[in-house]
Design an enzyme around this catalytic site. Structure first.
Site, short mmCIF file in Angstrom:
data_model
loop_
_atom_site.label_atom_id
_atom_site.label_comp_id
_atom_site.label_asym_id
_atom_site.label_seq_id
_atom_site.Cartn_x
_atom_site.Cartn_y
_atom_site.Cartn_z
N TYR A 262 -4.89 4.39 7.28
CA TYR A 262 -6.25 3.85 7.21
C TYR A 262 -7.14 4.42 8.32
CZ TYR A 262 -3.34 0.54 4.67
OH TYR A 262 -2.41 -0.02 3.85
N LYS B 20 0.69 3.49 -2.97
CA LYS B 20 -0.46 4.39 -3.20
C LYS B 20 -0.06 5.85 -3.04
CE LYS B 20 -3.76 0.95 -1.42
NZ LYS B 20 -4.36 0.43 -0.17
N TYR C 57 -2.49 -2.06 -10.67
CA TYR C 57 -2.45 -1.77 -9.23
C TYR C 57 -1.69 -2.87 -8.47
CZ TYR C 57 -4.10 -1.87 -4.41
OH TYR C 57 -4.15 -1.96 -3.05
N SER D 109 0.80 -1.24 0.00
CA SER D 109 0.00 0.00 0.00
C SER D 109 0.83 1.28 0.00
CB SER D 109 -0.91 0.02 1.22
OG SER D 109 -2.09 -0.65 0.94
N VAL E 53 0.94 -3.57 4.14
CA VAL E 53 0.64 -4.78 4.90
C VAL E 53 1.82 -5.76 4.97
CG1 VAL E 53 -0.36 -6.15 3.03
CG2 VAL E 53 -1.37 -6.26 5.33
N1 GLN Z 1 -1.87 -5.14 -2.38
C1 GLN Z 1 -2.56 -5.08 -1.11
C2 GLN Z 1 -4.06 -5.14 -1.35
O1 GLN Z 1 -4.52 -4.59 -2.30
C3 GLN Z 1 -2.17 -3.82 -0.40
C4 GLN Z 1 -2.85 -3.68 0.93
C5 GLN Z 1 -2.03 -3.04 2.01
O2 GLN Z 1 -0.81 -2.94 1.99
N2 GLN Z 1 -2.72 -2.67 3.05
O3 GLN Z 1 -4.80 -5.73 -0.60
#
Ligand code: GLN
Length: 338
Positions: free
Chosen positions: A261, A86, A209, A83, A279
């Site tokens: 988040y 992003k 993505y 993530s 994550v």
């Molecule tokens: N690629 C992971 C997903 O889309 C990224 C989520 C994350 O790092 N929280 O679920």
């Protein structure tokens, strides 16, 4: 929009400095020693390959806006950025299209819900709310310039590499593993399509993505990428302008409200820095004008944020004076002539 439409005011910056190199190095060592035995949280396994991570890994990197590097532990161990991509894709889209476009199409408010929430989209008329949760990130990736999917992907890969100051590579195993288990992201993309919120092919967009999430980075890379945002968009190690100072500022504002988040408020309250987590265990936390922290430790909490990384950032933010909201009383000292 909260601000007056069509009016611009020149942005002045005001930030303090960091402690001496010796203090920073000693503090990093102390924090690493203090938290390396902390075993709370679990290694994420909803993307099967992520479960192979060694829960003992722990690296801390602090890179100053001026380019000085301070590090301890597993700072060269590669892991998938997940993530955290992003934040940097958001910056690239703002740079190549405009911040206003992303503001209008995706949004900049926190969902208050988990990163992969479907309900957040449903509750808001199909508007994904922000680029730091999966739905908003997919909608943001869809805005990346490029006439073909391959071109969009290459723009993302090369853009994130400019932030890191080295060519970033895709971890094919992580990509394959996520592509076979990401039905939820595919559903989110279809849902956005049904609301007319993305006009590119939804499944192709999820593919791009997922690739961006599978780029391999280290804690050192995260600190370089963050330090670029701390330094008006200029990579402090390569000297290259990656995005404008305005885009760097807009990205940090979004990270402050949405980067962690549904725990973003709590994080800002306790740590006082814009940050983004992934994550797989990475966190980048940015002190504008000073530098950035890149942390890596795979055990994550229920929201998907690294447990040791959060503790380390808490400690370092206080000990090194990074919290954006902290100030020392000046008036009293002036009055007393001290
Ligand atoms: N690629 C992971 C997903 O889309 C990224 C989520 C994350 O790092 N929280 O679920």
């Amino acid at each position: 929009m909260v601000g007056p439409e069509g009016e611009t005011v020149t942005q002045r910056a005001s930030t303090g400095g960091l402690p001496s190199d010796g203090v920073i190095d000693a503090t990093l060592e102390e924090v690493h020693a203090r938290y390396h035995g902390l075993d709370d949280g679990e290694v994420a396994d909803y993307i099967p390959v992520l479960a192979e991570a060694d829960p003992r890994w722990f690296g801390l990197s602090l890179i100053e806006s001026a380019g000085t590097v301070h590090e301890v532990g597993d700072v060269d161990t590669e892991f998938s950025i997940q993530s955290i991509s992003k934040a940097f894709v958001f910056a690239l889209v703002c740079q190549s299209r405009s911040s206003e476009l992303v503001h209008e199409r995706v949004g900049v408010n926190n969902t208050g819900l988990a990163f992969n929430s479907v309900m957040a989209v449903e509750l808001n008329d199909g508007k994904p709310l922000n680029s730091m949760v999966n739905a908003g990130a997919i909608a943001t990736t869809a805005l990346m310039p490029g006439t073909t999917s391959a071109e969009k992907w290459e723009n993302i890969r090369s853009g994130l590499s400019r932030f890191a100051g080295r060519p970033l590579r895709l971890d094919g195993r992580v990509y394959e593993s996520e592509m076979t288990t990401n039905q939820r992201n595919k559903a989110l993309a279809r849902l956005l399509e049904s609301y007319g919120r993305i006009i590119t092919d939804p499944l192709d967009t999820v593919d791009i993505y997922t690739r961006q999430c599978s780029l391999q980075v280290t804690a050192h890379d995260l600190a370089v990428m963050g330090a670029t945002l701390a330094d008006g968009g200029i990579n402090p190690l390569t000297g290259r302008q990656v995005v404008s100072a305005e885009v760097a500022r807009d990205t940090l504002a979004l990270l402050a409200s949405c980067g962690m988040y549904e725990n973003s408020g709590e994080w800002l309250f306790e740590i006082g820095l814009p940050a983004k987590s992934g994550v797989s265990g990475g966190i980048v936390a940015i002190a504008p004008g000073k530098g950035a922290l890149g942390t890596f430790s795979p055990r994550v909490d229920a929201a998907g944020n690294s447990v040791r990384g959060q503790r380390a950032c808490f400690h370092l933010s206080r000990a090194l004076g990074l919290n954006l909201f902290a100030s020392n009383a000046v008036a009293q000292r002036v009055r007393e002539g001290r």
